[in-house]
Scaffold this active site. Structure first.
Site, PDB file in Angstrom:
ATOM      1  N   ASN A  86      -8.738 -54.450  53.440  1.00  0.00           N
ATOM      2  CA  ASN A  86      -7.419 -54.914  53.844  1.00  0.00           C
ATOM      3  C   ASN A  86      -6.648 -53.911  54.700  1.00  0.00           C
ATOM      4  O   ASN A  86      -5.719 -54.296  55.391  1.00  0.00           O
ATOM      5  CB  ASN A  86      -6.602 -55.244  52.581  1.00  0.00           C
ATOM      6  CG  ASN A  86      -5.168 -55.566  52.894  1.00  0.00           C
ATOM      7  OD1 ASN A  86      -4.873 -56.559  53.545  1.00  0.00           O
ATOM      8  ND2 ASN A  86      -4.261 -54.702  52.457  1.00  0.00           N
ATOM      9  N   SER A 138      -8.439 -60.527  57.808  1.00  0.00           N
ATOM     10  CA  SER A 138      -8.372 -60.553  59.257  1.00  0.00           C
ATOM     11  C   SER A 138      -7.006 -61.076  59.680  1.00  0.00           C
ATOM     12  O   SER A 138      -6.009 -60.834  59.003  1.00  0.00           O
ATOM     13  CB  SER A 138      -9.517 -61.404  59.824  1.00  0.00           C
ATOM     14  OG  SER A 138      -9.570 -61.295  61.230  1.00  0.00           O
ATOM     15  N   TYR A 152      -5.062 -54.353  68.241  1.00  0.00           N
ATOM     16  CA  TYR A 152      -5.044 -55.134  67.002  1.00  0.00           C
ATOM     17  C   TYR A 152      -5.937 -56.369  67.136  1.00  0.00           C
ATOM     18  O   TYR A 152      -6.790 -56.626  66.291  1.00  0.00           O
ATOM     19  CB  TYR A 152      -3.610 -55.536  66.655  1.00  0.00           C
ATOM     20  CG  TYR A 152      -3.491 -56.255  65.336  1.00  0.00           C
ATOM     21  CD1 TYR A 152      -3.513 -55.545  64.143  1.00  0.00           C
ATOM     22  CD2 TYR A 152      -3.350 -57.641  65.274  1.00  0.00           C
ATOM     23  CE1 TYR A 152      -3.400 -56.188  62.923  1.00  0.00           C
ATOM     24  CE2 TYR A 152      -3.234 -58.291  64.059  1.00  0.00           C
ATOM     25  CZ  TYR A 152      -3.259 -57.563  62.891  1.00  0.00           C
ATOM     26  OH  TYR A 152      -3.155 -58.213  61.684  1.00  0.00           O
ATOM     27  N   LYS A 156      -9.384 -56.825  65.005  1.00  0.00           N
ATOM     28  CA  LYS A 156      -9.477 -57.911  64.020  1.00  0.00           C
ATOM     29  C   LYS A 156     -10.582 -58.896  64.396  1.00  0.00           C
ATOM     30  O   LYS A 156     -11.275 -59.424  63.525  1.00  0.00           O
ATOM     31  CB  LYS A 156      -8.128 -58.625  63.871  1.00  0.00           C
ATOM     32  CG  LYS A 156      -7.087 -57.784  63.144  1.00  0.00           C
ATOM     33  CD  LYS A 156      -7.530 -57.439  61.736  1.00  0.00           C
ATOM     34  CE  LYS A 156      -6.454 -56.761  60.941  1.00  0.00           C
ATOM     35  NZ  LYS A 156      -6.822 -56.542  59.536  1.00  0.00           N
TER      36      LYS A 156
END
Length: 167
Positions: A86, A138, A152, A156
Site C-alpha cells: 500500500n 493501485s 504517479y 501505479k
C-alpha cells in the site's frame, strides 16, 4: 469477515488506506504488522489496536528492509498470510518536462519498486506453504493519465501490471 489468527503485513500503514486496513483486519481477528518509514504514527496505531499489532520501521525502496520487516512479523506472529503493498507517493506534481528526475524516480521507487520488493520477499514462503494472498493498492491513475502526475500514473500502472504478472 473472520480473520482469526491470520497474519497481515501492511506497507504504508501510517495513515489513509493503510491505517484503515490495519484497523479492519485487526477488528476481524488478524494479527497485523504496521509498516512505514515514520514510526510515530504506526506506533500510536499499534498501541490503539493492542497486542495483535506491531509497528515496524521500513523503507519499501530497500529489499533488505522489506525482507527484514517480514522476518520481524513472522518472529512475532508466525507465517505471513497476507501482504498488502500500500505504500505510495504522489510527488512530484509537475509537468513531465519540468519534473526533477531524482524526485520523479523516488516515486517510482516507492510505488513500483516497493511493491516488487514486498512481493519478492513474501512470495517464496507463500509458494512453499501453498497459501497466501498479496494485495496491491493501485489507483484509477494506473489506467489513464492525470495532468502533472506522470510519476504517479506510470508507477501505479507498473504496479498494476506487476501484480498481474504474479498470477
Amino acid at each position: 469477515m473472520n480473520m482469526n489468527d491470520k497474519v497481515v503485513l501492511i506497507t504504508g500503514a501510517s495513515r489513509g488506506i493503510g491505517a484503515a486496513s490495519a484497523r479492519a483486519f485487526a477488528d476481524a481477528g488478524a494479527k497485523v504488522a504496521l509498516v512505514a518509514r515514520s514510526t510515530a504514527q504506526i506506533e500510536t496505531l499499534a498501541a490503539d489496536i493492542g497486542p495483535n499489532a506491531i509497528a515496524i520501521s521500513c523503507d519499501v525502496t530497500s529489499y533488505g528492509d522489506v525482507a527484514a520487516a517480514i522476518a520481524k512479523t513472522e518472529d512475532a506472529f508466525g507465517p505471513l498470510d497476507i501482504f498488502i503493498g500500500n505504500a505510495g507517493s504522489l510527488d512530484p506534481i509537475s509537468h513531465l518536462a519540468d519534473s526533477d528526475p531524482d524526485v520523479w524516480g523516488k516515486t517510482i521507487d516507492v510505488n513500483l519498486k516497493g511493491v516488487f520488493n514486498g512481493m519478492r520477499a513474501a512470495m517464496p514462503d507463500m509458494i512453499k506453504r501453498g497459501k497466501g494472498t498479496i494485495i496491491t493498492v493501485s489507483s484509477g491513475a494506473a489506467h489513464g493519465p492525470v495532468e502533472a502526475w506522470s510519476s504517479y500514473c506510470a508507477s501505479k500502472a507498473g504496479a498494476y501490471m506487476l501484480t498481474r504478472c504474479a498470477d
